[in-house]
Enzyme design. Structure first.
Site, PDB file in Angstrom:
ATOM      1  N   PRO A   2       0.865  -1.197   0.142  1.00 28.90           N
ATOM      2  CG  PRO A   2      -0.682  -1.715   1.678  1.00 28.90           C
ATOM      3  CD  PRO A   2       0.492  -2.064   1.168  1.00 28.90           C
ATOM      4  CD  GLU A   3       3.036   3.321  -4.496  1.00 27.65           C
ATOM      5  OE1 GLU A   3       3.123   4.618  -4.645  1.00 27.65           O
ATOM      6  OE2 GLU A   3       3.419   2.591  -5.142  1.00 27.65           O
ATOM      7  CG  HIS A  90      -3.138 -14.725   7.434  1.00 24.59           C
ATOM      8  ND1 HIS A  90      -2.079 -15.216   7.858  1.00 24.59           N
ATOM      9  CD2 HIS A  90      -3.448 -15.044   6.142  1.00 24.59           C
ATOM     10  CE1 HIS A  90      -1.853 -16.185   7.037  1.00 24.59           C
ATOM     11  NE2 HIS A  90      -2.607 -16.112   6.070  1.00 24.59           N
ATOM     12  NE  ARG A 109       4.687 -10.929   1.297  1.00 21.13           N
ATOM     13  CZ  ARG A 109       5.469 -10.664   0.209  1.00 21.13           C
ATOM     14  NH1 ARG A 109       4.906  -9.738  -0.956  1.00 21.13           N
ATOM     15  NH2 ARG A 109       6.626 -10.757  -0.023  1.00 21.13           N
ATOM     16  NE  ARG A 151      20.225  14.885  -1.988  1.00 21.28           N
ATOM     17  CZ  ARG A 151      19.440  14.143  -1.229  1.00 21.28           C
ATOM     18  NH1 ARG A 151      19.321  12.507  -1.361  1.00 21.28           N
ATOM     19  NH2 ARG A 151      19.014  14.634  -0.133  1.00 21.28           N
TER      20      ARG A 151
END
Length: 270
Positions: A2-3, A90, A109, A151
């Site tokens: 998930p973002e 889970h 997971r 950078r």
């Protein structure tokens, strides 16, 4: 994984059901998550849940006694269900409230987390080095330009660095750079201020649109079998390697940057 938009939609989805409720019990059915769930999480029992906030991909459940820090990891999902609802496989955490509802974390997971801190969350080891939130005024072109100077890393990995700005995950980095016409391989320090002035509002708009769409497609966080996941997205490049560019019809190129799939158009992005 998930973002930021998925985590923010989760926050928006669960907040109306649990904010202002008293926490009766924190049921840790299995403590073996990314880090062992500490016994201190039970210090919130008897406390009123004041707010559910988000910092980066962490959800912060605030009480007067301290704050629960919750992370969904790679596969974690949240749902609000009656306490008597049978547990799914889970379902590792169940936070039970005085109205008979419970917040459940399901994480196949086990890369998720539930921690507790009595201090301000911003000084916690997991949060204190994070960059600004992308949808706030603290994230602007001048800031990103200054951070980028000298950078040599590719601009894609630069904007995905949580120490620079949080929440610009792989999907949204691909999409924002395409919309801004910036080659993801270009060194961050070689990009002009004018191009960052274009990129920053695109990042903000891309994330905001994803949150808005998620809010309309995942409104129900209370279904026993309707745990939220990724919402439908209109993606222009991510996951489309080898297909034709929607703008110029050239074939999109897929490479690996920072061990992540990166798709871009060699014609549209310079």
């Amino acid at each position: 994984m998930p973002e930021l938009p998925e985590v923010e939609v989760s926050r928006l989805g669960i907040s109306p059901h649990i904010e202002g409720r008293q926490i009766r019990h924190v049921n840790v059915r299995d403590s073996r998550l990314r880090w062992p769930v500490p016994e201190t999480v039970k210090e919130v029992e008897g406390q009123t849940l004041l707010n559910v906030k988000r910092r980066a991909k962490y959800l912060l459940l605030e009480t007067h006694a301290g704050t629960l820090i919750l992370h969904l990891g790679m596969s974690g999902k949240l749902r609000v269900v009656p306490v008597e609802t049978p547990f799914y496989k889970h379902d590792h955490i169940s936070i039970e409230f005085d109205d008979g509802q419970s917040l459940r974390l399901n994480d196949p997971r086990r890369f998720g987390a539930l921690l507790f801190t009595k201090e301000q969350p911003d000084v916690h080891d997991l949060l204190k080095h994070l960059g600004p939130e992308p949808l706030t005024d603290a994230f602007h072109a001048d800031y990103l330009f200054e951070q980028s100077r000298k950078r040599t890393q590719p601009v894609k990995t630069f904007i995905m660095d949580n120490r620079v700005v949080v929440g610009v995950g792989n999907i949204y980095a691909n999409e924002a750079l395409f919309k801004a016409g910036i080659n993801p391989k270009r060194a961050a320090g070689k990009i002009s201020k004018q191009r960052y002035e274009k990129l920053v509002p695109i990042i903000k708009d891309t994330l905001a649109q994803a949150i808005e769409q998620g809010g309309t497609t995942l409104r129900d966080f209370t279904q026993v079998d309707g745990a939220p996941g990724y919402f439908a997205q209109k993606l222009q490049v991510y996951g489309r390697g080898g297909k034709l560019c929607m703008v110029c019809s050239q074939r999109l190129k897929e490479i690996r940057l920072g061990q992540r799939s990166t798709v871009y158009c060699t014609t549209c992005q310079r």
